[in-house]
Write an enzyme that holds these catalytic residues in place. Structure first.
Site, mmCIF file in Angstrom:
data_model
loop_
_atom_site.group_PDB
_atom_site.id
_atom_site.type_symbol
_atom_site.label_atom_id
_atom_site.label_comp_id
_atom_site.label_asym_id
_atom_site.label_seq_id
_atom_site.Cartn_x
_atom_site.Cartn_y
_atom_site.Cartn_z
ATOM 1 N N TYR A 1 15.028 -4.895 -16.865
ATOM 2 C CA TYR A 1 15.063 -5.634 -18.128
ATOM 3 C C TYR A 1 15.796 -6.957 -17.975
ATOM 4 C CZ TYR A 1 16.192 -7.151 -22.808
ATOM 5 O OH TYR A 1 16.334 -7.920 -23.926
ATOM 6 N N HIS B 1 14.047 -19.114 -28.617
ATOM 7 C CA HIS B 1 15.180 -18.573 -29.376
ATOM 8 C C HIS B 1 16.041 -19.668 -30.018
ATOM 9 C CE1 HIS B 1 13.904 -14.926 -27.546
ATOM 10 N NE2 HIS B 1 14.980 -14.235 -27.850
ATOM 11 N N ASN C 1 22.742 -14.581 -24.547
ATOM 12 C CA ASN C 1 23.138 -13.241 -24.947
ATOM 13 C C ASN C 1 24.657 -13.159 -24.934
ATOM 14 O OD1 ASN C 1 22.830 -10.535 -25.612
ATOM 15 N ND2 ASN C 1 21.194 -10.245 -24.104
ATOM 16 N N TYR D 1 55.935 -11.254 -59.942
ATOM 17 C CA TYR D 1 55.507 -10.731 -58.644
ATOM 18 C C TYR D 1 55.158 -11.840 -57.660
ATOM 19 C CZ TYR D 1 55.048 -5.921 -60.442
ATOM 20 O OH TYR D 1 55.272 -4.678 -60.951
ATOM 21 N N ARG E 1 58.627 -12.506 -56.341
ATOM 22 C CA ARG E 1 59.381 -11.348 -55.863
ATOM 23 C C ARG E 1 58.644 -10.578 -54.767
ATOM 24 N NH1 ARG E 1 60.129 -6.238 -59.329
ATOM 25 N NH2 ARG E 1 59.271 -7.577 -60.945
ATOM 26 N N PHE F 1 26.494 -6.730 -26.557
ATOM 27 C CA PHE F 1 26.217 -7.900 -27.396
ATOM 28 C C PHE F 1 26.397 -7.622 -28.878
ATOM 29 C CE2 PHE F 1 22.148 -5.836 -26.122
ATOM 30 C CZ PHE F 1 21.922 -5.145 -27.312
ATOM 31 N N GLU G 1 16.020 -3.939 -32.952
ATOM 32 C CA GLU G 1 17.423 -4.219 -33.286
ATOM 33 C C GLU G 1 17.629 -3.790 -34.732
ATOM 34 O OE1 GLU G 1 17.392 -8.346 -32.325
ATOM 35 O OE2 GLU G 1 16.859 -7.922 -30.242
#
Length: 510
Positions: free
Chosen positions: A53, A83, A195, A280, A283, A329, A414
């Site tokens: 791959y 991409h 990646n 508050y 404080r 990834f 994915e």
């Protein structure tokens, strides 16, 4: 500015902060051997002829498609170009540059199979001030920050644009003018470049570093607001916080008490003020700000680990000539860290706005209405408090956790994504909102202390007030407020508030 040397898997948070702030970068030559071994392992894997791959197959859902040896160069170029599909405004140069350094450090660990020439180009781009133009939108934080990193990788092959001295230039021209040649990508190299989590991590680190500045500034403005309201420092007594044991709370209380030590205004509270307790927002500063500090430190630990890790896929192991495909990834750790930083930024601003609201209310502060010597004829700080409220509300809307969202991509290959890029990318905008809130508080608290003359505050707080008054005079009659706010924002953003109070050691994230 000093040069940061990237040592394999051993870069400190301080070094990443320095790079974000503009330090020069170079790679430790000790990485050379691991880089060479990793690239050689890819060649040996290819020679075996088996499908692996990312090396000789398609990507994502197309992983089952075998690619001929003659097409491997085209395969790597195609993945970069296809991409590079981001959208939106360019990432800030400081963030994109940090992303480049993170990618360099990751690839140099020798687990990605890239050649020394590729590493050298990344380093040269950093050295020569060539920063890729990276559209900020388009990553879902899984299978790596694919689109943003593809835009980075595209510039390395001479496609896209590069920032040079603030100007956008065609990548091929910018490289040529710097004496650099575009890459021809080798096997696995396009995938290795795009990646990883470096875009999400760079944005999260930038948010962390800005949050640290806001946190320390808010300690100072919070102490000055306490002085303006003639509040008590008893709630900051170390013994109170030691009993609860939270480190951030203890350190915050100690810092607030140190900031107020020696104040004549504080002494007058002890002598003349009949109030038993403060609101508050005064404080409970140690409890709220201390909790923010603790989660910022948790986020810092996660991001320091991520920045020094390898999030590529597949990973190359030269000792066995294996390419192992996993899921490093997936940016879930970064997404969680970004969400924590967002919460802290939101609360820092929220507590600051409450102090501004308290100061402009005469029933709570004991000061003139809206901090004006002539309220009624003048509105004083009425609308700046409204602006602070608007900024805080905007941050509340942005603080919703990004990590709980997911949308499947790549034909359901994915099927769970982190949204880390979205979660991290919002942080700088949230931080800038808090700059505005703290700038308003800085002006309001200085104005409030003016009404206590001739009483003075502590030495560090008077140094802060003098810094403010050097840029912004006391508000008598109403005037155009915008320039005053812009000046205050500059004082906050530049770290000048922290520098003015430098005699007190303010806690940070590491």
């Amino acid at each position: 500015m000093n040069c940061v040397v990237l040592h394999s898997a051993d870069v400190s948070l301080a070094d990443w902060r320095a790079i974000y702030r503009g330090a020069e970068v170079r790679l430790d030559s000790a990485s050379d051997a691991a880089i060479a071994q990793s690239a050689a392992a890819v060649e040996r894997i290819l020679a075996k002829g088996a499908p692996v791959y990312g090396i000789n197959t398609g990507f994502g859902k197309l992983a089952s498609v075998r690619i001929d040896a003659a097409d491997l160069e085209t395969l790597q170029r195609n993945i970069v170009l296809s991409h590079a599909a981001g959208i939106g405004e360019p990432s800030p140069v400081a963030v994109a540059r940090l992303m480049l350094a993170l990618k360099l450090a990751s690839l140099a660990q020798g687990a990605s199979g890239v050649r020394s020439a590729t590493i050298a180009l990344l380093e040269a781009m950093l050295t020569k001030g060539l920063t890729p133009v990276v559209p900020a939108q388009g990553s879902v934080g899984a299978s790596g920050d694919l689109a943003p990193l593809a835009h980075m990788a595209a510039t390395m092959i001479g496609v896209g644009e590069i920032f040079v001295a603030g100007a956008r230039r065609p990548a091929r021209e910018a490289l040529a003018e710097a004496g650099l040649a575009p890459l021809t990508l080798g096997p696995k190299e396009g995938l290795a470049l795009l990646n990883g989590t470096q875009f999400s991590t760079a944005n999260a680190l930038a948010g962390l570093f800005e949050a640290e500045l806001l946190f320390q500034t808010a300690l100072v403005t919070g102490a000055l607001s306490t002085e303006a309201a003639k509040g008590s420092d008893t709630p900051f007594d170390h013994r109170i916080h030691a009993l609860r044991r939270h480190a951030g709370q203890i350190e915050t209380a100690d810092a607030l008490r140190s900031l107020m030590a020696g104040s004549a205004i504080r002494a007058s509270h002890l002598k003349d003020d009949e109030r038993v307790q403060d609101p508050y927002c005064l404080r409970c500063q140690p409890q709220v700000m201390g909790a923010a500090l603790d989660i910022l430190r948790q986020a810092a630990a996660t991001l320091a680990t991520e920045a020094n890790g390898v999030s590529d896929n597949p990973l190359i192991f030269p000792d066995t000539d294996e390419a192992l495909s996993g899921g490093n990834f997936h940016a879930e750790p970064v997404a969680f860290a970004a969400d924590m930083i967002a919460l802290a930024i939101c609360e820092i601003g929220s507590l600051s706005e409450r102090r501004v609201a308290m100061l402009v209310d005469p029933a709570l502060s004991g000061l003139p209405a809206f901090l004006s010597p002539k309220p009624g004829l003048n509105s004083g700080f009425m609308i700046p408090q409204v602006t602070a409220a608007a900024l805080v509300s905007e941050n509340k809307q942005k603080a919703y956790p990004a990590s709980v969202d997911s949308i499947p991509t790549s034909a359901n290959q994915e099927d769970h994504v982190s949204m880390a890029a979205h979660g991290a990318r919002r942080l700088l905008g949230m931080a800038e909102n808090v700059v505005g809130v703290l700038g308003i508080e800085l002006l309001a608290s200085a104005q409030g202390c003016d009404f206590h003359a001739p009483l003075a505050s502590s030495e560090p707080l008077e140094a802060v007030r003098s810094t403010v008054r050097a840029r912004v005079p006391h508000l008598g009659d109403d005037r155009h407020f915008y320039p005053d706010m812009q000046a205050a924002n500059d004082i906050v953003r530049s770290g000048t508030v922290i520098a003015a109070a430098s005699s007190v050691d303010l806690p940070g994230v590491g």
